[in-house]
Design a protein around this motif. Structure first.
Motif, short mmCIF file in Angstrom:
data_model
loop_
_atom_site.label_atom_id
_atom_site.label_comp_id
_atom_site.label_asym_id
_atom_site.label_seq_id
_atom_site.Cartn_x
_atom_site.Cartn_y
_atom_site.Cartn_z
N GLY A 132 0.82 -1.21 0.00
CA GLY A 132 0.00 0.00 0.00
C GLY A 132 0.85 1.25 0.00
N ILE A 133 0.44 2.25 0.78
CA ILE A 133 1.19 3.52 0.83
C ILE A 133 2.65 3.30 1.19
N GLU A 141 9.96 -9.39 1.95
CA GLU A 141 10.05 -10.70 2.60
C GLU A 141 9.94 -11.89 1.67
N ASN A 142 9.62 -11.65 0.38
CA ASN A 142 9.62 -12.78 -0.55
C ASN A 142 11.02 -13.07 -1.10
N GLY A 143 12.06 -12.37 -0.61
CA GLY A 143 13.41 -12.79 -0.92
C GLY A 143 14.28 -11.85 -1.72
N LEU A 144 14.20 -10.55 -1.44
CA LEU A 144 15.04 -9.57 -2.14
C LEU A 144 15.55 -8.53 -1.16
N LEU A 145 16.84 -8.31 -1.17
CA LEU A 145 17.46 -7.22 -0.40
C LEU A 145 18.13 -6.31 -1.41
N GLY A 150 5.98 -0.84 -19.19
CA GLY A 150 6.59 -1.57 -20.28
C GLY A 150 7.92 -2.19 -19.95
N GLU A 151 8.49 -1.84 -18.80
CA GLU A 151 9.80 -2.36 -18.40
C GLU A 151 9.69 -3.33 -17.22
N GLU A 152 8.49 -3.78 -16.91
CA GLU A 152 8.28 -4.69 -15.80
C GLU A 152 8.87 -6.07 -16.09
N ASP A 153 9.44 -6.69 -15.08
CA ASP A 153 9.92 -8.06 -15.16
C ASP A 153 8.96 -8.91 -14.33
N PRO A 154 8.21 -9.83 -14.95
CA PRO A 154 7.21 -10.61 -14.21
C PRO A 154 7.82 -11.49 -13.12
N GLU A 155 9.13 -11.72 -13.17
CA GLU A 155 9.79 -12.53 -12.16
C GLU A 155 10.44 -11.69 -11.06
N LEU A 156 10.26 -10.37 -11.14
CA LEU A 156 10.85 -9.47 -10.14
C LEU A 156 9.71 -8.68 -9.49
N ILE A 157 9.21 -9.19 -8.37
CA ILE A 157 8.06 -8.60 -7.70
C ILE A 157 8.33 -8.48 -6.20
N ASN A 158 7.53 -7.64 -5.53
CA ASN A 158 7.64 -7.54 -4.08
C ASN A 158 6.62 -8.46 -3.41
N ALA A 159 6.52 -8.38 -2.10
CA ALA A 159 5.61 -9.27 -1.37
C ALA A 159 4.15 -9.01 -1.70
N GLY A 160 3.85 -7.83 -2.24
CA GLY A 160 2.49 -7.52 -2.66
C GLY A 160 2.21 -7.88 -4.10
N LYS A 161 3.16 -8.62 -4.72
CA LYS A 161 3.05 -9.09 -6.10
C LYS A 161 3.08 -7.95 -7.11
N LYS A 162 3.67 -6.83 -6.73
CA LYS A 162 3.80 -5.71 -7.65
C LYS A 162 5.21 -5.67 -8.23
N PRO A 163 5.36 -5.30 -9.51
CA PRO A 163 6.69 -5.25 -10.13
C PRO A 163 7.60 -4.24 -9.43
#
Length: 217
Positions: A32-33, A52-56, A65-78
């Motif tokens: 969210g915000i 927390e899904n595994g990225l520091l 247009g530059e989103e990577d579907p395999e690079l997302i945050n815990a909220g499933k956003k690119p």
């Protein structure tokens, strides 16, 4: 920030919170915000964002247009990754959290009590969100907890309350709150106003706060 007679926008709330994150901090951003905070690292500071899904080393949201579907945050956003970012197993991510290796967590909230109790995952109603996710681990394992939220619900009810009526995420865990009206610290005496948003008076905050508000004297 743009002065307005109705307080801070969501973007301005995130920008204000970013100002309080010290240089060289490791920070987890909630959904969210709080996600917007990554856009506003003050110049001259290095802040390492954790999801927390595994990225520091999470960067800003990618351009359209530059989103990577395999690079997302815990909220499933690119998201993007900064140079030197690290990827790891979900369990290792939670070991970082539970091991107190994250300095600050910025979360949303449904309610915050004057004692610093946080309710941010469910209203307790039938059909509500079925699980708390990682929020309980975050508030228990991260050193400092910031909350960003609208001061009131759409119905006009205060989110800053005497006692939370929703299921708790954690007890006495919140340190500071950023709303559209003010920045407030949780103290033993109650909510203490640190800064008012442009065009907002102490009385405005008092009228919209259900919990105890500390009066400077």
């Amino acid at each position: 920030m743009t002065a307005a007679n109705h307080g801070w926008s969501r973007e301005e709330m995130a920008q204000r919170a970013a100002q309080d994150i010290p240089d060289a901090s490791y920070v987890n951003l909630g959904i969210g915000i709080p996600e917007k905070v990554a856009k506003y690292v003050p110049e001259g500071r290095e802040v390492i964002y954790h999801t927390e899904n595994g990225l520091l080393g999470m960067g800003e949201s990618p351009l359209p247009g530059e989103e990577d579907p395999e690079l997302i945050n815990a909220g499933k956003k690119p998201v993007t990754a900064i140079p030197g970012a690290a990827f790891f197993h979900h369990a290792d991510s939670f070991a970082m959290i539970r091991g107190h290796h994250i300095d600050i967590c910025v979360l949303g909230a449904m309610q915050v009590s004057e004692q610093g109790d946080l309710a941010n995952w469910s209203t307790g109603e039938t059909g509500a969100i079925p699980a708390v996710g990682g929020a309980m681990d975050l508030v228990a394992g991260v050193k400092t907890i910031y909350v960003i939220t609208q001061h009131c619900t759409r119905e006009g009810d205060s989110k800053l309350v005497e006692t939370c009526s929703y299921p708790l995420t954690g007890k006495k865990v919140v340190d500071r709150i950023y709303t559209d009206l003010a920045v407030l610290d949780v103290t033993p005496e109650g909510f203490k106003v640190i800064e008012l948003a442009p065009g907002i008076s102490f009385d405005d905050v008092l009228q919209k706060t259900a919990g105890k508000l500390v009066v400077e004297g």
